[in-house]
Motif scaffolding. Structure first.
Motif, PDB file in Angstrom:
ATOM      1  N   GLN A  44       0.841  -1.187   0.000  1.00 10.06           N
ATOM      2  CA  GLN A  44       0.000   0.000   0.000  1.00 10.06           C
ATOM      3  C   GLN A  44       0.871   1.230   0.000  1.00 10.06           C
ATOM      4  O   GLN A  44       2.040   1.172   0.363  1.00 10.06           O
ATOM      5  CB  GLN A  44      -0.828   0.042   1.290  1.00 10.06           C
ATOM      6  CG  GLN A  44      -2.172  -0.627   1.189  1.00 10.06           C
ATOM      7  CD  GLN A  44      -3.027  -0.226   2.376  1.00 10.06           C
ATOM      8  OE1 GLN A  44      -2.831  -0.739   3.464  1.00 10.06           O
ATOM      9  NE2 GLN A  44      -3.944   0.686   2.164  1.00 10.06           N
ATOM     10  N   ASP A 200     -14.502   7.836   2.402  1.00  8.34           N
ATOM     11  CA  ASP A 200     -13.848   7.749   3.711  1.00  8.34           C
ATOM     12  C   ASP A 200     -12.395   7.305   3.544  1.00  8.34           C
ATOM     13  O   ASP A 200     -11.531   7.659   4.338  1.00  8.34           O
ATOM     14  CB  ASP A 200     -14.535   6.714   4.619  1.00  8.34           C
ATOM     15  CG  ASP A 200     -15.921   7.170   5.029  1.00  8.34           C
ATOM     16  OD1 ASP A 200     -16.251   8.348   4.753  1.00  8.34           O
ATOM     17  OD2 ASP A 200     -16.657   6.355   5.588  1.00  8.34           O
ATOM     18  N   GLY A 201     -12.155   6.518   2.483  1.00 13.83           N
ATOM     19  CA  GLY A 201     -10.816   5.961   2.252  1.00 13.83           C
ATOM     20  C   GLY A 201      -9.763   7.017   2.005  1.00 13.83           C
ATOM     21  O   GLY A 201      -8.575   6.736   2.081  1.00 13.83           O
ATOM     22  N   GLN A 204      -7.186   7.393   4.617  1.00  8.36           N
ATOM     23  CA  GLN A 204      -6.416   6.186   4.931  1.00  8.36           C
ATOM     24  C   GLN A 204      -5.174   6.144   4.042  1.00  8.36           C
ATOM     25  O   GLN A 204      -5.096   6.862   3.054  1.00  8.36           O
ATOM     26  CB  GLN A 204      -7.261   4.933   4.648  1.00  8.36           C
ATOM     27  CG  GLN A 204      -8.625   4.928   5.317  1.00  8.36           C
ATOM     28  CD  GLN A 204      -8.500   4.906   6.825  1.00  8.36           C
ATOM     29  OE1 GLN A 204      -7.645   4.220   7.355  1.00  8.36           O
ATOM     30  NE2 GLN A 204      -9.342   5.673   7.502  1.00  8.36           N
ATOM     31  N   HIS A 207      -3.643   3.645  -2.112  1.00  9.97           N
ATOM     32  CA  HIS A 207      -3.774   2.333  -2.744  1.00  9.97           C
ATOM     33  C   HIS A 207      -2.811   2.143  -3.902  1.00  9.97           C
ATOM     34  O   HIS A 207      -2.525   3.071  -4.654  1.00  9.97           O
ATOM     35  CB  HIS A 207      -5.197   2.150  -3.259  1.00  9.97           C
ATOM     36  CG  HIS A 207      -6.212   2.202  -2.174  1.00  9.97           C
ATOM     37  ND1 HIS A 207      -6.343   1.210  -1.239  1.00  9.97           N
ATOM     38  CD2 HIS A 207      -7.096   3.167  -1.847  1.00  9.97           C
ATOM     39  CE1 HIS A 207      -7.295   1.546  -0.383  1.00  9.97           C
ATOM     40  NE2 HIS A 207      -7.769   2.729  -0.720  1.00  9.97           N
TER      41      HIS A 207
END
Ligand SMILES: *[C@@H]1O[C@H](CO)[C@@H](O)[C@H](O)[C@H]1NC(C)=O
Ligand SMILES: *[C@@H]1O[C@H](CO)[C@@H](O)[C@H](O)[C@H]1NC(C)=O
Ligand SMILES: [Zn+2]
Length: 254
Positions: A44, A200-201, A204, A207
């Protein structure tokens, strides 16, 4: 579970075992004995809100068209290239140079797409050096990032990569599986929708998405749709190096 996901899982388990089992303490090795550390395996991005789209198995016929698409959106991507796969890298040297000159990241993907864990150490080394030499001829430098074919790595491969001054073996957290439905870009696109629809990602870690530039539909139809979706959802579409916060000066060596 697909064979590809299974390999990625195996790679995860190996990597975890290796990290836990083999801490190298500087006090155990004097300067003259100090070995270069093994390459890291990553799945990631570390920077929130980034997406690193990775295009494997080129260079090939669609590299230039894909570069035009990336340029039109003013975004950067990562290309994990082979020496001899769909095309021969020397036949596509101008495209390879263009990828580099336009600020995308190029990584090593072995000479002819071998599972390095299945080879003797001499054969694995040859898979690396043969393509390194081709990159040096075309670009004057060679990558320090690589993607192990099939996501397949083990401790011995990571050691070998570290000794050759690779910093990073790049796996992925999201697989479009484009090779399994080569003409159905909607199937690959829905992988992006599942990933990006829920914003929401964005807070985080980012990707790393796998696809293949040797597939015309991926390069010329899926790529622009995926990029546009990521941009609309507020993601930064960047290289793997950028999504890890690693300066461009660290992506290549001589
Ligand atoms: C790795 O980097 C070191 C230090 O920069 C250099 O001495 C060595 O030759 C490099 N190894 C390879 C295989 O390029
Ligand atoms: C993502 O959102 C689009 C637009 O709202 C919708 O048409 C699509 O079905 C969604 N896809 C998934 C996989 O959530
Ligand atoms: Zn590949």
């Amino acid at each position: 579970m697909s064979p590809f996901s299974r390999l990625a899982l195996v790679a995860t388990l190996f990597a975890t075992a290796f990290v836990c089992a083999a801490p190298v303490s500087p006090s155990q090795s004097g300067p003259s004995l100090q070995k270069r550390s093994a390459a890291n395996v990553i799945y990631q991005c570390t920077i929130p809100g980034t997406i690193a789209i990775t295009f494997d198995d080129g260079p090939f016929l669609y590299t230039n068209g894909l570069l035009d698409i990336l340029k039109s959106r003013n975004v950067k991507a990562t290309f994990f290239m082979n020496g001899q796969n769909y095309g021969n890298i020397n036949d596509f040297a101008a495209s390879v140079k263009r990828v580099y000159d336009e600020g995308h990241q190029i990584g090593h993907h072995t000479w002819d797409h071998q599972d390095l864990t299945a080879l003797s150490s001499a054969d694995a080394l040859a898979e690396m050096t043969k393509l390194e030499d081709a990159f040096k001829n075309i670009l004057g430098v060679r990558p320090r990032y690589m993607r192990p074919p099939f996501g397949s790595v083990n401790a011995a491969v990571l050691e070998m990569l570290g000794e050759r001054n690779y910093t990073t073996a790049v796996v992925w957290d999201t697989d479009t599986m484009d090779w399994s439905h080569p003409t159905d870009f909607q199937a690959s696109y829905s992988v992006y929708e599942s990933l990006l629809n829920n914003t929401d990602g964005i807070n985080q870690p980012g990707h790393i998405v796998l696809e293949h530039e040797v597939n015309q539909v991926t390069a010329l139809q899926l790529a622009p749709m995926a990029i546009d979706l990521a941009l609309i959802k507020g993601y930064k579409v960047v290289t793997v190096g950028e999504c890890l916060g690693d300066p461009q000066a660290n992506w290549y060596t001589v």
